[in-house]
Design a protein around this motif. Structure first.
Motif, mmCIF file in Angstrom:
data_model
loop_
_atom_site.group_PDB
_atom_site.id
_atom_site.type_symbol
_atom_site.label_atom_id
_atom_site.label_comp_id
_atom_site.label_asym_id
_atom_site.label_seq_id
_atom_site.Cartn_x
_atom_site.Cartn_y
_atom_site.Cartn_z
ATOM 1 N N UNK A 140 0.769 -1.382 0.017
ATOM 2 C CA UNK A 140 -0.032 -0.186 -0.276
ATOM 3 C C UNK A 140 1.024 1.382 0.090
ATOM 4 N N UNK A 141 1.987 1.356 0.973
ATOM 5 C CA UNK A 141 2.766 2.311 0.748
ATOM 6 C C UNK A 141 3.551 2.646 -0.500
ATOM 7 N N UNK A 142 4.018 1.596 -1.188
ATOM 8 C CA UNK A 142 4.571 1.668 -2.531
ATOM 9 C C UNK A 142 3.506 2.338 -3.555
ATOM 10 N N UNK A 143 2.316 1.578 -3.333
ATOM 11 C CA UNK A 143 1.260 2.119 -4.321
ATOM 12 C C UNK A 143 1.103 3.753 -4.082
ATOM 13 N N UNK A 144 0.826 4.214 -2.975
ATOM 14 C CA UNK A 144 0.505 5.668 -2.428
ATOM 15 C C UNK A 144 2.052 6.585 -2.941
ATOM 16 N N UNK A 145 3.033 6.174 -2.638
ATOM 17 C CA UNK A 145 4.212 6.834 -3.054
ATOM 18 C C UNK A 145 4.444 6.971 -4.602
ATOM 19 N N UNK A 146 4.326 5.897 -5.311
ATOM 20 C CA UNK A 146 4.368 5.670 -6.882
ATOM 21 C C UNK A 146 3.273 6.887 -7.328
ATOM 22 N N UNK A 147 1.914 6.729 -6.676
ATOM 23 C CA UNK A 147 0.960 7.412 -7.257
ATOM 24 C C UNK A 147 1.070 8.985 -7.082
ATOM 25 N N UNK A 148 1.645 9.233 -6.013
ATOM 26 C CA UNK A 148 2.012 10.797 -5.758
ATOM 27 C C UNK A 148 3.236 11.135 -6.500
ATOM 28 N N UNK A 149 4.267 10.697 -6.887
ATOM 29 C CA UNK A 149 5.202 10.568 -7.836
ATOM 30 C C UNK A 149 4.639 11.150 -9.139
ATOM 31 N N UNK A 150 3.701 10.143 -9.847
ATOM 32 C CA UNK A 150 3.033 10.397 -10.973
ATOM 33 C C UNK A 150 2.235 11.465 -11.048
ATOM 34 N N UNK A 151 1.541 11.790 -10.071
ATOM 35 C CA UNK A 151 0.520 12.775 -9.838
ATOM 36 C C UNK A 151 1.125 14.034 -9.953
ATOM 37 N N UNK A 152 2.509 14.391 -9.418
ATOM 38 C CA UNK A 152 3.345 15.505 -9.147
ATOM 39 C C UNK A 152 3.997 15.523 -10.823
ATOM 40 N N UNK A 153 4.441 14.616 -11.289
ATOM 41 C CA UNK A 153 4.980 14.363 -12.589
ATOM 42 C C UNK A 153 4.053 15.091 -13.655
ATOM 43 N N UNK A 154 2.736 14.858 -13.563
ATOM 44 C CA UNK A 154 1.789 15.217 -14.299
ATOM 45 C C UNK A 154 1.173 16.662 -14.090
ATOM 46 N N UNK A 155 1.242 16.938 -12.937
ATOM 47 C CA UNK A 155 0.420 17.991 -12.432
ATOM 48 C C UNK A 155 1.521 19.456 -12.512
ATOM 49 N N UNK A 156 2.597 19.173 -12.475
ATOM 50 C CA UNK A 156 3.561 20.420 -12.324
ATOM 51 C C UNK A 156 3.548 20.868 -13.880
ATOM 52 N N UNK A 157 3.982 20.287 -14.636
ATOM 53 C CA UNK A 157 4.171 20.414 -16.047
ATOM 54 C C UNK A 157 2.856 21.390 -16.642
ATOM 55 N N UNK A 158 1.618 20.658 -16.340
ATOM 56 C CA UNK A 158 0.425 21.475 -16.932
ATOM 57 C C UNK A 158 0.148 22.354 -15.897
ATOM 58 N N UNK A 159 0.252 22.536 -14.657
ATOM 59 C CA UNK A 159 -0.065 23.766 -14.134
ATOM 60 C C UNK A 159 0.867 24.822 -14.535
ATOM 61 N N UNK A 160 2.214 24.615 -14.838
ATOM 62 C CA UNK A 160 3.038 25.686 -15.454
ATOM 63 C C UNK A 160 2.539 26.029 -16.819
ATOM 64 N N UNK A 161 2.060 25.135 -17.380
ATOM 65 C CA UNK A 161 1.354 25.420 -18.705
ATOM 66 C C UNK A 161 0.294 26.329 -18.796
ATOM 67 N N UNK A 162 -0.670 26.126 -17.926
ATOM 68 C CA UNK A 162 -1.832 27.066 -17.840
ATOM 69 C C UNK A 162 -1.269 28.245 -16.946
ATOM 70 N N UNK A 163 -0.353 28.222 -16.101
ATOM 71 C CA UNK A 163 -0.236 29.610 -15.338
ATOM 72 C C UNK A 163 0.522 30.814 -16.129
ATOM 73 N N UNK A 164 1.502 30.226 -17.058
ATOM 74 C CA UNK A 164 2.344 31.243 -17.770
ATOM 75 C C UNK A 164 1.437 32.200 -18.833
ATOM 76 N N UNK A 165 0.420 31.356 -19.240
ATOM 77 C CA UNK A 165 -0.708 32.265 -20.191
ATOM 78 C C UNK A 165 -1.992 31.935 -19.668
ATOM 79 N N UNK A 166 -2.551 32.609 -18.687
ATOM 80 C CA UNK A 166 -3.624 32.374 -18.005
ATOM 81 C C UNK A 166 -4.892 32.982 -19.131
#
Length: 319
Positions: A101-127
């Motif tokens: 369970x901990x491996x699943x949660x850690x892996x899920x968090x890493x993937x979530x951040x890897x997806x979210x940070x670039x997408x948030x940056x794309x959206x924020x630089x040209x609102x």
């Protein structure tokens, strides 16, 4: 820096009454489940006499308050009891399932951040632009998809149709674990992305509009240098709390996802125990989940304090 972390012992003391309250709720809620553990264990062989004898052997014939006091006394000694179904100590079963369970949660968090940070940056630089609208549309779509449905869709697409990943299981080696955990982790990560993206996007827009960003640009900081050195760290401060809260909620989602992908973690253990009315295992798993949420809350406070020097949860006066 260390004096700003003096709040940790206080947080640990505050968690004691919370843990006692959790034990009370968990114990009585588990016993409110319909059915009888003795009947579930005996199955077709169940007769009134055999059910009564097995109930007495397992201590289920005692008043609930007495059962709770026995459970609490054993818990204080580090004993979670013995599983009614597996006929083995609950602590061993829980400890065996925790790494999955901990491996699943850690892996899920890493993937979530890897997806979210670039997408948030794309959206924020040209609102308000096309990329921003596309990212916001993705967050709406992701928030509306149930986790179990998304997991099934990923299985049908990536496992059954493309045969790129296994349908379920956990594998034997560390490499196998990562391979088998990718789809369930991606499922949890995608469902976590909308909240992280919205928080990061809003924070990045505020940071980009601040005066010190203008100063950094005047000194020649642009693009990736500006993003890494000035934007992401300041924008991440409010998002840390969002991630911490959602990571606690993510535990509940992992219980269902583990069942969908046949992972031998706490989720499968919990659901199997509910079906068999295995109260000690239900209590043990729920107590660990509650403890995990408390620990995540403390770690969130620590990270928040380290990232933002203006925050001092120790109660010390800032000079």
């Amino acid at each position: 820096m260390l004096h700003r972390l003096r709040f940790i012992p206080g947080r640990l003391l505050q968690s004691i009454p919370v843990a006692l309250g959790v034990t009370l709720i968990v114990f009585f809620m588990a016993h409110l489940l319909p059915g009888n553990a003795a009947v579930a264990l005996l199955g077709q062989r169940a007769t009134p006499d055999s059910v009564a004898a097995l109930s007495a052997q397992m201590g289920l014939d005692k008043p609930l308050l007495q059962q709770y006091l026995i459970f609490l006394g054993q818990l204080l000694l580090g004993n979670l009891g013995e599983s009614l179904t597996y006929q083995s100590p609950v602590a061993g079963l829980v400890l065996q399932a925790i790494p999955v369970t901990l491996s699943l949660l850690l892996f899920a968090l890493i993937l979530a951040l890897a997806i979210s940070i670039p997408l948030a940056a794309l959206a924020a630089f040209r609102p308000g632009g096309a990329r921003d609208l596309g990212v916001r549309g993705f967050t709406l779509l992701g928030q509306g998809m149930p986790q179990f449905w998304l997991g099934i869709m990923l299985i049908l697409l990536l496992a059954v149709t493309l045969r790129a990943f296994p349908v379920g299981g956990y594998g034997a080696s560390i490499t196998d674990h990562i391979y088998y955990l990718f789809l369930p982790s991606l499922t949890l990560g995608i469902t976590m992305c909308p909240t992280i993206i919205r928080s990061l996007r809003s924070s990045m827009i505020n940071v980009l509009e601040s005066e010190y960003i203008g100063t950094a640009k005047s000194k020649g900081a642009y693009g990736a240098r500006l993003f890494r050195g000035h934007v992401i760290r300041n924008a991440a401060i409010p998002t840390v709390s969002v991630v911490g809260v959602n990571l606690g909620f993510l535990v509940g989602g992992s219980l269902v996802i583990e069942r969908v992908f046949a992972l031998p973690g706490l989720g499968s253990l919990m659901i199997n125990s509910i079906f068999t009315r295995d109260f000690p295992v239900i209590q043990g798993v729920t107590l660990f989940v509650a403890l995990f949420v408390v620990v995540v809350g403390i770690l969130t406070d620590i990270v928040y304090t380290l990232l933002d020097p203006r925050v001092d949860l120790s109660g010390a006066q800032q000079p």
